[in-house]
Design a protein around this motif. Sequence first.
Motif, PDB file in Angstrom:
ATOM      1  N   LEU A 159       0.823  -1.201   0.000  1.00  7.53           N
ATOM      2  CA  LEU A 159       0.000   0.000   0.000  1.00  7.53           C
ATOM      3  C   LEU A 159       0.863   1.260   0.000  1.00  7.53           C
ATOM      4  O   LEU A 159       1.984   1.270   0.510  1.00  7.53           O
ATOM      5  N   MET A 160       0.305   2.315  -0.538  1.00  3.69           N
ATOM      6  CA  MET A 160       0.978   3.603  -0.514  1.00  3.69           C
ATOM      7  C   MET A 160       1.003   4.128   0.921  1.00  3.69           C
ATOM      8  O   MET A 160       0.118   3.849   1.729  1.00  3.69           O
ATOM      9  N   SER A 161       2.013   4.884   1.242  1.00  5.30           N
ATOM     10  CA  SER A 161       2.163   5.408   2.596  1.00  5.30           C
ATOM     11  C   SER A 161       1.230   6.579   2.870  1.00  5.30           C
ATOM     12  O   SER A 161       1.042   6.973   4.018  1.00  5.30           O
ATOM     13  N   THR A 162       0.631   7.143   1.809  1.00  5.07           N
ATOM     14  CA  THR A 162      -0.293   8.259   1.970  1.00  5.07           C
ATOM     15  C   THR A 162      -1.715   7.789   1.704  1.00  5.07           C
ATOM     16  O   THR A 162      -1.944   6.673   1.231  1.00  5.07           O
ATOM     17  N   GLY A 163      -2.679   8.649   2.005  1.00  2.00           N
ATOM     18  CA  GLY A 163      -4.074   8.303   1.771  1.00  2.00           C
ATOM     19  C   GLY A 163      -4.646   7.498   2.923  1.00  2.00           C
ATOM     20  O   GLY A 163      -4.184   7.552   4.066  1.00  2.00           O
ATOM     21  N   SER A 164      -5.668   6.703   2.626  1.00  2.00           N
ATOM     22  CA  SER A 164      -6.374   5.958   3.670  1.00  2.00           C
ATOM     23  C   SER A 164      -5.619   4.706   4.108  1.00  2.00           C
ATOM     24  O   SER A 164      -5.943   4.117   5.134  1.00  2.00           O
ATOM     25  N   ARG A 165      -4.653   4.263   3.314  1.00  2.00           N
ATOM     26  CA  ARG A 165      -3.864   3.049   3.605  1.00  2.00           C
ATOM     27  C   ARG A 165      -4.753   1.821   3.720  1.00  2.00           C
ATOM     28  O   ARG A 165      -4.563   0.957   4.566  1.00  2.00           O
ATOM     29  N   VAL A 166      -5.748   1.768   2.833  1.00  2.00           N
ATOM     30  CA  VAL A 166      -6.666   0.628   2.739  1.00  2.00           C
ATOM     31  C   VAL A 166      -6.620   0.131   1.307  1.00  2.00           C
ATOM     32  O   VAL A 166      -6.792   0.911   0.356  1.00  2.00           O
ATOM     33  N   GLY A 167      -6.363  -1.160   1.128  1.00  2.00           N
ATOM     34  CA  GLY A 167      -6.319  -1.764  -0.196  1.00  2.00           C
ATOM     35  C   GLY A 167      -7.528  -2.638  -0.442  1.00  2.00           C
ATOM     36  O   GLY A 167      -8.141  -3.176   0.494  1.00  2.00           O
ATOM     37  N   TYR A 168      -7.882  -2.795  -1.721  1.00  2.00           N
ATOM     38  CA  TYR A 168      -9.073  -3.556  -2.120  1.00  2.00           C
ATOM     39  C   TYR A 168      -8.699  -4.526  -3.232  1.00  2.00           C
ATOM     40  O   TYR A 168      -8.170  -4.111  -4.268  1.00  2.00           O
ATOM     41  N   GLN A 169      -8.956  -5.814  -3.005  1.00  2.00           N
ATOM     42  CA  GLN A 169      -8.746  -6.844  -4.022  1.00  2.00           C
ATOM     43  C   GLN A 169     -10.100  -7.442  -4.387  1.00  2.00           C
ATOM     44  O   GLN A 169     -10.817  -7.934  -3.511  1.00  2.00           O
ATOM     45  N   GLU A 170     -10.426  -7.399  -5.642  1.00  2.00           N
ATOM     46  CA  GLU A 170     -11.702  -7.952  -6.094  1.00  2.00           C
ATOM     47  C   GLU A 170     -11.527  -9.413  -6.490  1.00  2.00           C
ATOM     48  O   GLU A 170     -10.761  -9.733  -7.399  1.00  2.00           O
ATOM     49  N   VAL A 171     -12.228 -10.289  -5.803  1.00  2.00           N
ATOM     50  CA  VAL A 171     -12.210 -11.714  -6.125  1.00  2.00           C
ATOM     51  C   VAL A 171     -13.277 -12.033  -7.161  1.00  2.00           C
ATOM     52  O   VAL A 171     -13.033 -12.746  -8.126  1.00  2.00           O
ATOM     53  N   TYR A 172     -14.467 -11.468  -6.959  1.00  2.00           N
ATOM     54  CA  TYR A 172     -15.562 -11.643  -7.919  1.00  2.00           C
ATOM     55  C   TYR A 172     -16.563 -10.525  -7.688  1.00  2.00           C
ATOM     56  O   TYR A 172     -16.822 -10.122  -6.550  1.00  2.00           O
ATOM     57  N   SER A 173     -17.154 -10.034  -8.785  1.00  2.00           N
ATOM     58  CA  SER A 173     -18.178  -9.008  -8.697  1.00  2.00           C
ATOM     59  C   SER A 173     -19.267  -9.313  -9.706  1.00  2.00           C
ATOM     60  O   SER A 173     -18.991  -9.485 -10.904  1.00  2.00           O
ATOM     61  N   GLY A 174     -20.498  -9.409  -9.249  1.00  2.00           N
ATOM     62  CA  GLY A 174     -21.628  -9.688 -10.119  1.00  2.00           C
ATOM     63  C   GLY A 174     -22.890  -9.078  -9.542  1.00  2.00           C
ATOM     64  O   GLY A 174     -22.870  -8.422  -8.491  1.00  2.00           O
ATOM     65  N   SER A 175     -23.992  -9.318 -10.217  1.00  2.00           N
ATOM     66  CA  SER A 175     -25.257  -8.741  -9.767  1.00  2.00           C
ATOM     67  C   SER A 175     -25.835  -9.481  -8.577  1.00  2.00           C
ATOM     68  O   SER A 175     -26.730  -8.960  -7.900  1.00  2.00           O
TER      69      SER A 175
END
Length: 350
Positions: A159-175
Motif C-alpha cells: 500500500l501507498m504510505s499516503t491516503g487511507s492506507r486501505v487496499g481492495y482486491q476484487e475476487v468476484y463481482s456480479g449482480s
Amino acid sequence: QHLAQGLLSACRARVPWQLTGRQQRVKRSRRMPHASQGLACLAIQSAADAGVPSQSRRPGPPRPRRSRRTFSLRTTTQTASRSDMEIGEADAAGGGSGAPTVHRRQIGQSSVDDLFDCLRGVWNRLDALPPSAVAALTSKLGALRSEDFGLCRDEADRLMSTGSRVGYQEVYSGSEITLCIFVLKAGAHIPLHDHPKMHVFGRLLFGRMRVRSYNPEPLEPVAAALRPIPPGTCAAVLHEDHVLGPTPETFMVGPSEGNVHELYALEDCAFFDVVVPPYDAAQGRGCTYYALMNGGMDSGHRPILVPSNSGDFSAEPLTYGGPRFEPPAACRGGAARGAAAHASSEDQRW
C-alpha cells in the motif's frame, strides 16, 4: 557339484546343519575354528546355488518361518459425507427437474474451493438466504486462512504510505454477490457506513482489527429541537464493540443487526468479505457514510447517525492473485452482464 558334495562330507562331522527351504541355518554344537566355519558356510551356499539335496538333513518338524513385514503404499479414497458436500437447487441447465446438485470436495481441494462450491450450491437461494444457507456459508468461512488466497502477512507493504492506507482486491463481482479482500495498514480506519438490505459475511485472515457496529433505529425527535433533522438520520444502538485477531475469526453483518459499522486496524491486517446482495444504487442499495453525534435530537438521549460524506477515504486497488470464482454455468452469461452494470455502483462506493 562334486566340489560341494566333498566339502559337505568333510565338514559333516564338525558342523551339524540343515537346509530348510530357501533358508540356511547353521548350528554349532561346539566352538569351531574360523576357517572351518567359513568353509562350512561356503559349502552350504554352493550346495544351495547348485540345487543339490542335502544328505545330512535331520528329521523333525520344519521350523516356523519368520513373518516378513511388508510395506505397501496405501491409497485412501476420500468419501464425501454430508458435511463435505453442499446440496443446492438444480441449475437451470438441468431442465428444471428440481433434483439437487451435489458439489463434492475433490482430493487436494482448498478451503477456498470448498467455499466456492458452497456458494454455487446455494446460488438460487441467495435472494432469501435461509438459515441453512447462512449456516453452510459460516461453516466454510471458518476454515479460511490467508494462505488460501495467496496472501502474505507483508501484503500491507504494497500500500501507498499516503491516503487511507486501505487496499481492495476484487475476487468476484456480479449482480448477485461480491467477493473481495480488504488489506489495512496499521492505524487505517474504514469510516462508519451501512449495508442496506444486505448480508455481509467477513473473515479476518491475519492481524488484529477492532469492529464497532450499531443497530439503526427510528429516531424519536425532541419536540423542542430548534434545528432541522437531516434526512436519513436515525438513532444508533451499539450492537458490539470488540477486537478480532490475531487468529482468523469470522464476523457477520445483517440487514438490521450491526448494519452500520466502522473498522480500525490495530496492526497490519486483512479480511475477506462475502456481500449478498452487492451494493447497487439503482436497486436502493447505495452506500451511505455516517457521522456519530451525541444527544440533543433523540428523546431517549441515544446517539444519532447523521448521513455525511466519506471525507478523503478511498480504497487503493490491488491485484488479486488467488483462486478465481466461477458462478454456476447457467448463470455465467447473466453474471457478466450484471458485473458491467454493477461496476458503476462499486466505483461510486470505493
